[in-house]
Design an enzyme around this catalytic site. Structure first.
Site, PDB file in Angstrom:
ATOM      1  N   GLY A  55       0.921  -1.172  -0.016  1.00  0.00           N
ATOM      2  CA  GLY A  55       0.019   0.129   0.029  1.00  0.00           C
ATOM      3  C   GLY A  55       0.884   1.254   0.037  1.00  0.00           C
ATOM      4  O   GLY A  55       2.063   1.011   0.217  1.00  0.00           O
ATOM      5  N   HIS A 169       8.232  -7.694  -3.769  1.00  0.00           N
ATOM      6  CA  HIS A 169       6.983  -7.996  -4.358  1.00  0.00           C
ATOM      7  C   HIS A 169       6.922  -9.284  -5.185  1.00  0.00           C
ATOM      8  O   HIS A 169       7.163  -9.480  -6.426  1.00  0.00           O
ATOM      9  CB  HIS A 169       6.500  -6.747  -5.516  1.00  0.00           C
ATOM     10  CG  HIS A 169       6.010  -5.749  -4.702  1.00  0.00           C
ATOM     11  ND1 HIS A 169       4.689  -5.570  -4.402  1.00  0.00           N
ATOM     12  CD2 HIS A 169       6.724  -4.698  -4.230  1.00  0.00           C
ATOM     13  CE1 HIS A 169       4.437  -4.316  -3.809  1.00  0.00           C
ATOM     14  NE2 HIS A 169       5.683  -3.600  -3.700  1.00  0.00           N
ATOM     15  N   GLU A 171       4.655 -11.137  -6.356  1.00  0.00           N
ATOM     16  CA  GLU A 171       3.852 -11.044  -7.200  1.00  0.00           C
ATOM     17  C   GLU A 171       3.986 -10.611  -8.753  1.00  0.00           C
ATOM     18  O   GLU A 171       3.446 -10.942  -9.637  1.00  0.00           O
ATOM     19  CB  GLU A 171       2.448 -10.522  -6.996  1.00  0.00           C
ATOM     20  CG  GLU A 171       2.348  -9.142  -6.931  1.00  0.00           C
ATOM     21  CD  GLU A 171       2.982  -8.435  -5.465  1.00  0.00           C
ATOM     22  OE1 GLU A 171       3.737  -9.176  -4.882  1.00  0.00           O
ATOM     23  OE2 GLU A 171       2.842  -7.292  -5.212  1.00  0.00           O
ATOM     24  N   SER A 223     -22.295  -8.650 -26.956  1.00  0.00           N
ATOM     25  CA  SER A 223     -21.581  -7.663 -27.551  1.00  0.00           C
ATOM     26  C   SER A 223     -20.635  -8.243 -28.569  1.00  0.00           C
ATOM     27  O   SER A 223     -20.179  -7.231 -29.284  1.00  0.00           O
ATOM     28  CB  SER A 223     -20.925  -6.938 -26.419  1.00  0.00           C
ATOM     29  OG  SER A 223     -19.728  -7.574 -25.951  1.00  0.00           O
ATOM     30  N   GLY A 224     -20.291  -9.198 -28.448  1.00  0.00           N
ATOM     31  CA  GLY A 224     -19.038  -9.774 -29.231  1.00  0.00           C
ATOM     32  C   GLY A 224     -17.653  -9.909 -28.497  1.00  0.00           C
ATOM     33  O   GLY A 224     -17.047 -10.662 -28.827  1.00  0.00           O
ATOM     34  N   GLY A 225     -17.690  -9.111 -27.200  1.00  0.00           N
ATOM     35  CA  GLY A 225     -16.693  -9.288 -26.563  1.00  0.00           C
ATOM     36  C   GLY A 225     -16.658 -10.616 -25.734  1.00  0.00           C
ATOM     37  O   GLY A 225     -17.390 -11.371 -25.735  1.00  0.00           O
ATOM     38  N   VAL A 226     -15.338 -10.788 -25.121  1.00  0.00           N
ATOM     39  CA  VAL A 226     -14.913 -12.038 -24.591  1.00  0.00           C
ATOM     40  C   VAL A 226     -16.104 -12.180 -23.300  1.00  0.00           C
ATOM     41  O   VAL A 226     -16.489 -13.310 -22.957  1.00  0.00           O
ATOM     42  CB  VAL A 226     -13.589 -11.910 -23.631  1.00  0.00           C
ATOM     43  CG1 VAL A 226     -13.308 -13.354 -23.132  1.00  0.00           C
ATOM     44  CG2 VAL A 226     -12.437 -11.536 -24.689  1.00  0.00           C
ATOM     45  N   ASP A 227     -16.313 -11.185 -22.367  1.00  0.00           N
ATOM     46  CA  ASP A 227     -17.121 -11.581 -21.380  1.00  0.00           C
ATOM     47  C   ASP A 227     -18.516 -11.865 -21.528  1.00  0.00           C
ATOM     48  O   ASP A 227     -18.797 -12.822 -20.883  1.00  0.00           O
ATOM     49  CB  ASP A 227     -17.190 -10.227 -20.330  1.00  0.00           C
ATOM     50  CG  ASP A 227     -15.921  -9.729 -20.049  1.00  0.00           C
ATOM     51  OD1 ASP A 227     -14.827 -10.555 -20.135  1.00  0.00           O
ATOM     52  OD2 ASP A 227     -15.621  -8.614 -19.581  1.00  0.00           O
ATOM     53  N   SER A 228     -19.111 -11.101 -22.519  1.00  0.00           N
ATOM     54  CA  SER A 228     -20.672 -11.733 -23.065  1.00  0.00           C
ATOM     55  C   SER A 228     -20.463 -12.875 -23.629  1.00  0.00           C
ATOM     56  O   SER A 228     -21.352 -13.619 -23.396  1.00  0.00           O
ATOM     57  CB  SER A 228     -21.101 -10.454 -23.734  1.00  0.00           C
ATOM     58  OG  SER A 228     -20.548 -10.322 -25.035  1.00  0.00           O
ATOM     59  N   LYS A 367     -10.386 -11.590 -15.817  1.00  0.00           N
ATOM     60  CA  LYS A 367     -10.141 -11.612 -17.061  1.00  0.00           C
ATOM     61  C   LYS A 367      -9.480 -12.742 -17.537  1.00  0.00           C
ATOM     62  O   LYS A 367      -9.955 -13.643 -18.624  1.00  0.00           O
ATOM     63  CB  LYS A 367      -9.675 -10.528 -17.672  1.00  0.00           C
ATOM     64  CG  LYS A 367     -10.007 -10.375 -19.159  1.00  0.00           C
ATOM     65  CD  LYS A 367     -11.265  -9.722 -19.302  1.00  0.00           C
ATOM     66  CE  LYS A 367     -11.453  -9.292 -20.590  1.00  0.00           C
ATOM     67  NZ  LYS A 367     -12.648  -8.624 -20.912  1.00  0.00           N
TER      68      LYS A 367
END
Ligand code: XMP
Length: 511
Positions: A55, A169, A171, A223-228, A367
Site C-alpha cells: 500500500g 513483491h 507477485e 456484444s461480441g466481447g469476451v465476457d458476454s 479476465k
C-alpha cells in the site's frame, strides 16, 4: 462444492489485483477484501491463509490503514507483502524505520535462514522492490530469513505461528522466485489443496445454472466481447433454447465482427441469437455530431432503446445475463472510483427489460480466468483472446463526424494493423491495438499523382487494467509494413503515424 479460500486484504497497493490473480493461477481461490475487515468477519469467512498486500502508506502516517491485531492470533497463516510486511512488524512490536533513500526495481535478495516458505529458492536471486520504509527490528519470536543490500530484513517469519513478511513483491514477474514463494506459502504453509481450476469452474457453474434456471427463460445482450461471449456460452450450456441472445449491429463494429459473432454462436453453437440491424439508425443519430461525449451518449442511449424494443418483442423473462467480472465487483466493493467497464452499455439494460433476477456467471473471475473458461467451453482463440473494444467502438476512433466512408477507411486500416500484429505474434502481449482516423489531411504522392488524404494514427498499449497504460514498443518492421499496407491498400488514407504517448497524460482512446 465449497472451495478452499485465501483472503487477500487490500491496503491499497497498485499490484493488489495481481496478487489475487497469482494465487488463483496457483489453483487456490481467493478474494480481495478491504483491509478494514474484522477478525470476527475473517473467522466467519474461514480462509486457509491471509495475505496483507502492499500500500502507499507508511505505518507512521496519520490515518494509515491498520489491521485488527486479533487477526494475527486466529491461528490462520499470514503473509504480509511490502506495506503488509511492515504492518506485521509494527503491530507485533518490531521496528519500522524510514530509509534515507527508497529501493526501487530489481535487487539481489540473499536468504539467510531455512523455512518452508523458502523451499526451492536459491540463496541468491533477483527480487523486485518498491519501498521507502523498511523493517528494522524483528518482533519477538520471528526469525530473519532474507536481506538485500539496503533492506536488513527483507524476509522474516515465525514458523510456529505461520506468520511471514516479505518486503519485496513476489507477485511481479521481475521477482525471479516470487511465484515459488507464493506457492510455498499456499501449499506448504497453508496446506492448500489446489482445488480451483477453470475446468472445475465451468462444470460446476453449468450445474449451478441448470439448477437455478430450470426451464425458465433467459435473455442476454451479446456484444461480441469476451465476457458476454463466455457468459452466454455458460448459460447456453445450462439453458439451451431457453436462452435468447440479442446482438445489436450498430454498424460501428470492427471488420467482420458481426459476421463472426453470428457464425460462431448462431450457426456454430446453435444459440437462439437475434441479430438486430440498427446500422442506419445509429448513423442517422450520429450525423453532424463531432463531440466525443455526445457521441458516447447518443450511442449508449440508442443501444438501450434498440434493446428495449427487442426485449418487448420477446416479452417477460425470468433472468437477465450480465457479463460482470471480478474486478468490477472488487472496485465497487472497495468504494474506489468506478472502473470503466468494457460493456458499459449493458449497464442500463436492467431498467428496460422485464425480468426477475440477474445472473452473473463470471462475477468471481478475473479476465484471464474468463479466457480459460472460454477455452474450456471450446470457444476459439479469436473470441477468447479478443482485445477489449469500447462500447461506442469505431465511432470514437473517428475524429469528428462519423460517416459511412470514414467508417470504411478506419475499419480497413484497423484490420490491417490487427493482421500485422497477429502475424508478428504480438497479439497476446499487447493490451489494445487499433487504428484511429484523425481529422487531419496531408499531401501525398501515389503513382504520379498528388493526393490529399487522411492521416491514420496507430495506437498500441500495454496495460493491466486500462487505468494506466504504456505505449507498446512495436518493432519498426511491423510498423513499417503496416504503414505501407495502409497507405497502399486503404482508400482515403495516405499517411500513417504512431502514437507514443502513455496514459497519463494521454488516454488510450483518442476521443
Ligand atoms: P481511455 O481512453 O479512457 O480508455 O484511456 C480506457 C479503456 O476504456 C475503454 N473505453 C471505453 N469503453 N465505453 C467503453 O465501453 C467507452 O465509452 C469507452 N471509452 C474508452 C478503452 O477502449 C480502454 O480499454
Amino acid at each position: 462444492m465449497k472451495h478452499q479460500r485465501v483472503l487477500v486484504l487490500d491496503f491499497g497497493g497498485q499490484y493488489n489485483q495481481l496478487i489475487a490473480r497469482r494465487v488463483r493461477d496457483l489453483n487456490v481461490y481467493c478474494d480481495l477484501k478491504p483491509c478494514e475487515m474484522t477478525a470476527e468477519a475473517i473467522e466467519a469467512y474461514a480462509p486457509v491463509g491471509i495475505i496483507f498486500t502492499g500500500g502507499p502508506n507508511s505505518v507512521y502516517d496519520k490515518g494509515a490503514p491498520r489491521v485488527d491485531p486479533k487477526i494475527l492470533q486466529l491461528g490462520i497463516p499470514v503473509l504480509g507483502i511490502c506495506y503488509g510486511c511492515q504492518l506485521i512488524a509494527h503491530t507485533l512490536g518490531g521496528g519500522v524505520e524510514h530509509a534515507a533513500a527508497g529501493e526501487y526495481g530489481n535487487t539481489l535478495l540473499t536468504l539467510c535462514g531455512e523455512d518452508e516458505l523458502l523451499a526451492g529458492i536459491p540463496l541468491s536471486s533477483v527480487c523486485w522492490m518498491s519501498h521507502t520504509d523498511r523493517v528494522s527490528a524483528l518482533p519477538e519470536g520471528f526469525a530473519m530469513l532474507g536481506r538485500t543490500e539496503s533492506c536488513p530484513v527483507a524476509v522474516f517469519g515465525d514458523r510456529r505461528r505461520k506468520i511471514y513478511g516479505v518486503q519485496f513483491h513476489p507477485e511481479v514477474v521481475h521477482s525471479e522466485y516470487g511465484n515459488r514463494l507464493l506457492e510455498n506459502f499456499l501449499y506448504r504453509v497453508c496446506g492448500a489443496k489446489g482445488d480451483w481450476t477453470m475446468k472445475n469452474f465451468a462444470a460446476e457453474e453449468v450445474a449451478k445454472l441448470k439448477e437455478k434456471i430450470g426451464g425458465k427463460r433467459v435473455l442476454c445482450a451479446m456484444s461480441g466481447g469476451v465476457d458476454s461471449a463466455v457468459a452466454a456460452t455458460l448459460v447456453y450450456r445450462a439453458a439451451g433454447k431457453n436462452l435468447t441472445c440479442v446482438f445489436v449491429d450498430h454498424g460501428l463494429h470492427r471488420k467482420n465482427e458481426p459476421e463472426e459473432v453470428m457464425k460462431v454462436f448462431r450457426d456454430g453453437l446453435g444459440m437462439n441469437l437475434i441479430e438486430v440491424d440498427a446500422r442506419e439508425l445509429f448513423l442517422n443519430a450520429l450525423r453532424g455530431v463531432t463531440d466525443p461525449e455526445e457521441k458516447r451518449k447518443i450511442i449508449g442511449k440508442l443501444f438501450i432503446d434498440v434493446f428495449e424494443r427487442e426485449a418487448k418483442k420477446i416479452g417477460a423473462v425470468d433472468f437477465l445475463v450480465q457479463g460482470t467480472i471480478y474486478p468490477d465487483v472488487i472496485e465497487s466493493g472497495n468504494g474506489k472510483s468506478a472502473v470503466i467497464k468494457s460493456h458499459h452499455n449493458v449497464g442500463g439494460l436492467p431498467a428496460v427489460v422485464d425480468f426477475k433476477e440477474i445472473v452473473e456467471p463470471l462475477r468471481d473471475l478475473f479476465k484471464d480466468e474468463v479466457r480459460s473458461v472460454g477455452k474450456e467451453l471450446g470457444l476459439s482463440d479469436e473470441i477468447v483472446w479478443r482485445q477489449p473494444c469500447p462500447g461506442p467502438a469505431l465511432a470514437i476512433r473517428i475524429m469528428g463526424e462519423v460517416t459511412v466512408e470514414k467508417l470504411e477507411t478506419v475499419r480497413e486500416a484497423d484490420a490491417i494493423f490487427r493482421e500485422e500484429i497477429v502475424r508478428a505474434g504480438l497479439d497476446r502481449d499487447v493490451w489494445q491495438y487499433f487504428a484511429v482516423l484523425t481529422d487531419s489531411k496531408t499531401v501525398g504522392v501515389q503513382g504520379d499523382f498528388r493526393t490529399y488524404e487522411n492521416v491514420i494514427a496507430l495506437r498500441a498499449v500495454h496495460s493491466v487494467d486500462a487505468m494506466t497504460a504504456d505505449w507498446a514498443r512495436i518493432p519498426y518492421e511491423v510498423l513499417g509494413r503496416t504503414a505501407s499496407r495502409i497507405a497502399g491498400e486503404v482508400k482515403h488514407a495516405n499517411r500513417v503515424v504512431y502514437d507514443i504517448t502513455s496514459k497519463p497524460p494521454a488516454t488510450i482512446e483518442w476521443e
